[in-house]
Design a protein around this motif. Structure first.
Motif, PDB file in Angstrom:
ATOM      1  N   ALA A  70      -4.473  35.793   5.397  1.00 32.17           N
ATOM      2  CA  ALA A  70      -4.381  34.803   6.488  1.00 32.17           C
ATOM      3  C   ALA A  70      -3.624  33.753   6.119  1.00 32.17           C
ATOM      4  CB  ALA A  70      -6.058  34.197   6.491  1.00 32.17           C
ATOM      5  N   GLN A  71      -3.399  33.319   4.695  1.00 37.87           N
ATOM      6  CA  GLN A  71      -2.462  32.110   4.677  1.00 37.87           C
ATOM      7  C   GLN A  71      -0.987  32.522   4.717  1.00 37.87           C
ATOM      8  OE1 GLN A  71      -2.948  30.116   0.725  1.00 37.87           O
ATOM      9  NE2 GLN A  71      -1.485  28.560   1.023  1.00 37.87           N
ATOM     10  N   GLU A  72      -0.840  33.768   4.192  1.00 31.11           N
ATOM     11  CA  GLU A  72       0.605  34.258   4.595  1.00 31.11           C
ATOM     12  C   GLU A  72       0.961  34.442   5.981  1.00 31.11           C
ATOM     13  OE1 GLU A  72       0.645  37.931   2.424  1.00 31.11           O
ATOM     14  OE2 GLU A  72       0.749  37.006   0.447  1.00 31.11           O
ATOM     15  N   ALA A  73      -0.140  34.765   6.799  1.00 27.55           N
ATOM     16  CA  ALA A  73       0.324  34.801   8.258  1.00 27.55           C
ATOM     17  C   ALA A  73       0.260  33.584   8.802  1.00 27.55           C
ATOM     18  CB  ALA A  73      -1.006  35.620   8.999  1.00 27.55           C
ATOM     19  N   TYR A  74      -0.403  32.563   8.256  1.00 27.44           N
ATOM     20  CA  TYR A  74      -0.299  31.101   9.074  1.00 27.44           C
ATOM     21  C   TYR A  74       0.822  30.479   8.586  1.00 27.44           C
ATOM     22  CZ  TYR A  74      -0.994  25.980   8.683  1.00 27.44           C
ATOM     23  OH  TYR A  74      -0.625  24.892   8.772  1.00 27.44           O
ATOM     24  N   GLU A  75       1.500  30.612   7.306  1.00 28.54           N
ATOM     25  CA  GLU A  75       2.731  29.954   6.718  1.00 28.54           C
ATOM     26  C   GLU A  75       3.707  30.965   7.786  1.00 28.54           C
ATOM     27  OE1 GLU A  75       2.521  30.502   2.678  1.00 28.54           O
ATOM     28  OE2 GLU A  75       1.144  28.842   2.363  1.00 28.54           O
ATOM     29  N   ALA A  76       3.787  32.050   7.784  1.00 26.57           N
ATOM     30  CA  ALA A  76       4.841  32.841   8.815  1.00 26.57           C
ATOM     31  C   ALA A  76       4.917  32.126  10.262  1.00 26.57           C
ATOM     32  CB  ALA A  76       4.409  34.304   8.691  1.00 26.57           C
ATOM     33  N   LEU A  77       3.635  32.044  10.866  1.00 28.37           N
ATOM     34  CA  LEU A  77       3.709  31.498  12.191  1.00 28.37           C
ATOM     35  C   LEU A  77       4.370  30.203  12.132  1.00 28.37           C
ATOM     36  CD1 LEU A  77       0.196  32.702  13.015  1.00 28.37           C
ATOM     37  CD2 LEU A  77       2.205  33.442  14.058  1.00 28.37           C
ATOM     38  N   ARG A  78       3.836  29.290  11.156  1.00 29.86           N
ATOM     39  CA  ARG A  78       4.444  27.908  10.957  1.00 29.86           C
ATOM     40  C   ARG A  78       5.843  27.944  10.871  1.00 29.86           C
ATOM     41  NH1 ARG A  78       3.307  24.216  13.022  1.00 29.86           N
ATOM     42  NH2 ARG A  78       3.435  22.340  11.503  1.00 29.86           N
ATOM     43  N   GLY A  81       7.588  28.348  13.962  1.00 25.30           N
ATOM     44  CA  GLY A  81       7.608  27.191  15.006  1.00 25.30           C
ATOM     45  C   GLY A  81       6.377  27.286  15.857  1.00 25.30           C
ATOM     46  N   ILE A  82       5.594  28.095  15.365  1.00 29.65           N
ATOM     47  CA  ILE A  82       4.393  27.895  16.130  1.00 29.65           C
ATOM     48  C   ILE A  82       3.453  26.709  15.588  1.00 29.65           C
ATOM     49  CG2 ILE A  82       1.991  29.033  16.449  1.00 29.65           C
ATOM     50  CD1 ILE A  82       4.419  30.703  17.460  1.00 29.65           C
ATOM     51  N   PRO A  83       2.651  26.104  16.775  1.00 29.46           N
ATOM     52  CA  PRO A  83       1.970  24.832  16.485  1.00 29.46           C
ATOM     53  C   PRO A  83       0.865  25.051  15.401  1.00 29.46           C
ATOM     54  CG  PRO A  83       2.372  24.787  18.719  1.00 29.46           C
ATOM     55  CD  PRO A  83       2.904  26.185  18.179  1.00 29.46           C
ATOM     56  N   GLU A  84       0.636  24.059  14.653  1.00 31.79           N
ATOM     57  CA  GLU A  84      -0.376  24.301  13.444  1.00 31.79           C
ATOM     58  C   GLU A  84      -1.646  24.815  14.134  1.00 31.79           C
ATOM     59  OE1 GLU A  84      -2.952  21.912  10.009  1.00 31.79           O
ATOM     60  OE2 GLU A  84      -1.449  20.984  11.006  1.00 31.79           O
ATOM     61  N   LYS A  85      -2.341  24.100  15.181  1.00 32.51           N
ATOM     62  CA  LYS A  85      -3.490  24.681  15.639  1.00 32.51           C
ATOM     63  C   LYS A  85      -3.425  26.021  16.169  1.00 32.51           C
ATOM     64  CE  LYS A  85      -7.165  22.696  18.591  1.00 32.51           C
ATOM     65  NZ  LYS A  85      -7.311  21.551  19.557  1.00 32.51           N
ATOM     66  N   SER A  86      -2.417  26.524  16.928  1.00 24.67           N
ATOM     67  CA  SER A  86      -2.364  27.706  17.189  1.00 24.67           C
ATOM     68  C   SER A  86      -2.216  28.641  16.063  1.00 24.67           C
ATOM     69  CB  SER A  86      -1.203  27.889  18.272  1.00 24.67           C
ATOM     70  OG  SER A  86      -1.413  27.238  19.473  1.00 24.67           O
ATOM     71  N   ALA A  87      -1.269  28.319  15.095  1.00 26.31           N
ATOM     72  CA  ALA A  87      -1.209  29.349  14.002  1.00 26.31           C
ATOM     73  C   ALA A  87      -2.419  29.530  13.292  1.00 26.31           C
ATOM     74  CB  ALA A  87      -0.074  28.491  13.152  1.00 26.31           C
TER      75      ALA A  87
END
Length: 98
Positions: A70-78, A81-87
């Motif tokens: 989940a953290q790896e996916a979050y960091e990739a999304l961020r 350029g995906i906004p934090e809330k959406s990521a």
């Protein structure tokens, strides 16, 4: 399984190493599964406790792996350029990034 007053509980180990218990209405009723050997209640409880600890360890390992993914996916999304809330919502990551 808690035995009733009129039941006799027998504990056993199968050839595969698993353990079980049978509650009989009298001490010589029925038999054990094929190839099983009778063990003491203490041996049964020790095996059961060991098994439960192994399951808990496995669940903890799975949860840790899920959190890492989940953290790896979050960091990739961020990074994309995906906004934090959406990521966070998309990745399922809700802890503080390490």
């Amino acid at each position: 399984m808690k035995a009733r007053k009129d039941e006799h509980t027998r504990y056993f180990r199968t050839p595969s190493g698993s353990v079980g218990e049978i509650a009989d209405s009298h001490a010589d009723a029925g038999g054990l599964p094929d190839g099983a050997v009778e063990i003491t209640e203490a041996e049964f409880q020790e095996a059961r406790t060991s098994w439960e600890a192994g399951v808990a360890d496995h669940v903890a390992d799975l949860e840790a792996a899920d959190a890492e993914l989940a953290q790896e996916a979050y960091e990739a999304l961020r990074t994309a350029g995906i906004p934090e809330k959406s990521a966070r919502r998309l990745s399922g990551f809700h802890a503080q990034p390490s």
